[in-house]
Design a protein around this motif. Structure first.
Motif, mmCIF file in Angstrom:
data_model
loop_
_atom_site.group_PDB
_atom_site.id
_atom_site.type_symbol
_atom_site.label_atom_id
_atom_site.label_comp_id
_atom_site.label_asym_id
_atom_site.label_seq_id
_atom_site.Cartn_x
_atom_site.Cartn_y
_atom_site.Cartn_z
ATOM 1 N N LEU A 1 127.167 51.328 38.133
ATOM 2 C CA LEU A 1 127.342 52.128 36.995
ATOM 3 C C LEU A 1 127.599 51.374 35.556
ATOM 4 O O LEU A 1 126.936 51.441 34.537
ATOM 5 C CB LEU A 1 128.439 53.550 36.960
ATOM 6 C CG LEU A 1 128.658 54.219 35.670
ATOM 7 C CD1 LEU A 1 127.259 54.832 35.154
ATOM 8 C CD2 LEU A 1 129.556 54.957 35.921
ATOM 9 N N LEU A 2 128.569 50.331 35.925
ATOM 10 C CA LEU A 2 128.882 49.401 34.878
ATOM 11 C C LEU A 2 127.739 48.547 34.322
ATOM 12 O O LEU A 2 127.489 48.400 33.147
ATOM 13 C CB LEU A 2 130.308 48.552 35.304
ATOM 14 C CG LEU A 2 130.792 47.767 34.221
ATOM 15 C CD1 LEU A 2 131.460 48.616 33.184
ATOM 16 C CD2 LEU A 2 131.867 46.832 34.922
ATOM 17 N N SER A 3 127.103 48.105 35.270
ATOM 18 C CA SER A 3 126.026 47.199 35.106
ATOM 19 C C SER A 3 124.885 48.053 34.301
ATOM 20 O O SER A 3 124.317 47.612 33.436
ATOM 21 C CB SER A 3 125.363 46.499 36.322
ATOM 22 O OG SER A 3 124.289 46.663 36.711
ATOM 23 N N ALA A 4 124.798 49.419 34.763
ATOM 24 C CA ALA A 4 123.726 50.374 34.032
ATOM 25 C C ALA A 4 124.036 50.289 32.730
ATOM 26 O O ALA A 4 123.306 50.284 31.597
ATOM 27 C CB ALA A 4 123.700 51.626 34.750
ATOM 28 N N ILE A 5 125.530 50.487 32.423
ATOM 29 C CA ILE A 5 125.859 50.616 30.947
ATOM 30 C C ILE A 5 125.721 49.514 30.090
ATOM 31 O O ILE A 5 125.224 49.483 28.916
ATOM 32 C CB ILE A 5 127.455 51.204 30.904
ATOM 33 C CG1 ILE A 5 127.807 52.565 31.696
ATOM 34 C CG2 ILE A 5 127.815 51.034 29.347
ATOM 35 C CD1 ILE A 5 128.847 53.058 31.661
ATOM 36 N N ALA B 1 115.291 56.544 27.060
ATOM 37 C CA ALA B 1 115.515 56.148 28.411
ATOM 38 C C ALA B 1 116.736 55.399 28.771
ATOM 39 O O ALA B 1 117.533 55.687 29.749
ATOM 40 C CB ALA B 1 114.255 55.437 29.085
ATOM 41 N N ALA B 2 117.035 54.399 27.845
ATOM 42 C CA ALA B 2 118.272 53.627 27.940
ATOM 43 C C ALA B 2 119.491 54.482 27.727
ATOM 44 O O ALA B 2 120.604 54.361 28.285
ATOM 45 C CB ALA B 2 118.225 52.452 27.134
ATOM 46 N N VAL B 3 119.658 55.250 26.872
ATOM 47 C CA VAL B 3 120.523 56.532 26.681
ATOM 48 C C VAL B 3 121.120 57.131 27.846
ATOM 49 O O VAL B 3 121.985 57.618 28.225
ATOM 50 C CB VAL B 3 120.324 56.854 25.308
ATOM 51 C CG1 VAL B 3 121.710 58.194 25.236
ATOM 52 C CG2 VAL B 3 120.412 56.329 24.206
ATOM 53 N N PHE B 4 119.715 57.638 28.228
ATOM 54 C CA PHE B 4 119.970 58.657 29.353
ATOM 55 C C PHE B 4 120.295 57.852 30.906
ATOM 56 O O PHE B 4 121.205 58.579 31.519
ATOM 57 C CB PHE B 4 118.927 59.612 29.474
ATOM 58 C CG PHE B 4 118.795 60.488 28.591
ATOM 59 C CD1 PHE B 4 119.533 61.956 28.855
ATOM 60 C CD2 PHE B 4 118.247 60.578 27.411
ATOM 61 C CE1 PHE B 4 119.378 62.938 28.108
ATOM 62 C CE2 PHE B 4 118.204 61.735 26.619
ATOM 63 C CZ PHE B 4 118.727 62.927 26.844
ATOM 64 N N ALA B 5 119.818 56.797 30.961
ATOM 65 C CA ALA B 5 120.139 56.031 32.213
ATOM 66 C C ALA B 5 121.542 55.994 32.813
ATOM 67 O O ALA B 5 121.665 56.670 33.883
ATOM 68 C CB ALA B 5 119.629 54.581 32.486
ATOM 69 N N PRO B 6 122.457 55.618 31.978
ATOM 70 C CA PRO B 6 123.986 55.554 32.381
ATOM 71 C C PRO B 6 124.437 57.134 32.619
ATOM 72 O O PRO B 6 125.397 57.583 33.366
ATOM 73 C CB PRO B 6 124.744 55.005 31.423
ATOM 74 C CG PRO B 6 123.652 54.304 30.594
ATOM 75 C CD PRO B 6 122.395 55.036 30.575
ATOM 76 N N VAL B 7 123.905 58.018 31.624
ATOM 77 C CA VAL B 7 124.303 59.439 31.607
ATOM 78 C C VAL B 7 123.790 60.049 33.173
ATOM 79 O O VAL B 7 124.514 60.753 33.877
ATOM 80 C CB VAL B 7 123.576 60.358 30.654
ATOM 81 C CG1 VAL B 7 123.997 61.745 30.913
ATOM 82 C CG2 VAL B 7 124.079 59.973 29.233
ATOM 83 N N TYR B 8 122.345 59.758 33.513
ATOM 84 C CA TYR B 8 121.909 60.165 34.885
ATOM 85 C C TYR B 8 122.949 59.687 35.945
ATOM 86 O O TYR B 8 123.239 60.389 37.079
ATOM 87 C CB TYR B 8 120.477 60.039 34.952
ATOM 88 C CG TYR B 8 119.519 60.372 34.152
ATOM 89 C CD1 TYR B 8 119.707 61.764 33.583
ATOM 90 C CD2 TYR B 8 118.380 59.799 33.656
ATOM 91 C CE1 TYR B 8 118.718 62.371 32.793
ATOM 92 C CE2 TYR B 8 117.480 60.388 32.993
ATOM 93 C CZ TYR B 8 117.595 61.654 32.296
ATOM 94 O OH TYR B 8 116.585 62.092 31.703
ATOM 95 N N TYR B 9 123.246 58.460 35.752
ATOM 96 C CA TYR B 9 124.034 57.715 36.716
ATOM 97 C C TYR B 9 125.279 58.264 36.994
ATOM 98 O O TYR B 9 125.699 58.688 37.986
ATOM 99 C CB TYR B 9 124.335 56.212 36.333
ATOM 100 C CG TYR B 9 123.909 55.257 37.146
ATOM 101 C CD1 TYR B 9 124.447 55.054 38.417
ATOM 102 C CD2 TYR B 9 123.004 54.315 36.979
ATOM 103 C CE1 TYR B 9 124.465 54.060 39.397
ATOM 104 C CE2 TYR B 9 122.805 53.358 37.782
ATOM 105 C CZ TYR B 9 123.497 53.353 39.159
ATOM 106 O OH TYR B 9 122.979 52.329 39.856
ATOM 107 N N ALA B 10 125.985 58.575 35.780
ATOM 108 C CA ALA B 10 127.330 59.280 36.005
ATOM 109 C C ALA B 10 127.356 60.781 36.461
ATOM 110 O O ALA B 10 128.173 61.018 37.208
ATOM 111 C CB ALA B 10 128.042 59.031 34.838
#
Ligand code: G3P
Length: 208
Positions: A173-177, A150-159
């Motif tokens: 986005l930066l804070s999610a990364i 989920a942590a790998v995908f969260a910023p991907v979904y975000y972007a």
């Protein structure tokens, strides 16, 4: 910069409430820092055998990420607080969970709190990340693996999720990364256990 700093401090203090420890103490259970993975988090509280305590821990640890971000969204405008401060405050709450001032800076891995922050910034993103966690957890029975994926995908979904992501302030986005990277790093022991095949599965009370 006074109000953003004040908001970040408040977020950090709220995030520092280590609910795994607090809930266990209130419910008369052992301190989660003494058994299993020794992590003060909902997954490890579940290893105590109390599902109720684990669920309350999960909800409160998520709430402490959600509430500070929502507070900025609800009441920040008159003080000039916008999305940049939401990102900052969410990150501050997350860091509070990892390094709680009230618990000698020994905190958890940040999964529930990051989830709360994400839900506050975007319901759709929260849904996507939450479903990702559930699918992996259901398929493989490892809480840590579900958190890592989920942590790998969260910023991907975000972007790349939808156009909305690009209209939003990049600070979110930066804070999610940053949260994802710290969260993965906090799971380094879990990663080596997963590789060795010794990670404890959800539903087993075996020592991690
Ligand atoms: O929430 C943290 C989870 O991903 C792993 O917890 O106790 O198995 O290290 P734990």
């Amino acid at each position: 910069a006074f109000y953003p700093a004040l908001a970040a401090l408040a977020g950090y203090l709220v995030g520092s409430l280590s609910f795994a420890v607090i809930v266990s103490r209130v419910m008369g259970l052992n301190d989660p820092r003494t058994y299993g993975s020794k992590n003060p988090g909902a997954t490890n509280v579940l290893r105590s055998g109390s599902k109720a305590a684990a669920i309350v821990t999960l909800l409160l640890d998520a709430l402490k990420g959600w509430l500070p971000v929502m507070a900025v969204a609800w009441w920040g405008k008159p003080y000039g607080l916008e999305e940049g401060t939401m990102a900052l405050v969410g990150l501050a709450a997350f860091l509070g969970h990892l390094y709680p001032v009230f618990f000698r800076f020994v905190g958890g891995k940040g999964v529930a709190t990051a989830m709360g922050v994400i839900v506050a910034t975007s319901g759709w993103l929260g849904l996507a990340v939450g479903l990702t966690w559930l699918i992996i957890a259901y398929a493989f029975r490892y809480s840590s693996l579900a958190s890592l994926v989920a942590a790998v995908f969260a910023p991907v979904y975000y972007a790349f999720g939808d156009g909305v992501a690009w209209v939003m302030d990049k600070s979110l986005l930066l804070s999610a990364i940053v949260m994802s990277l710290l969260l993965i790093w906090r799971h380094s022991e879990n990663i080596s256990r997963l590789i060795k095949g010794t990670e404890s599965k959800l539903g087993s009370k075996k020592k991690a």
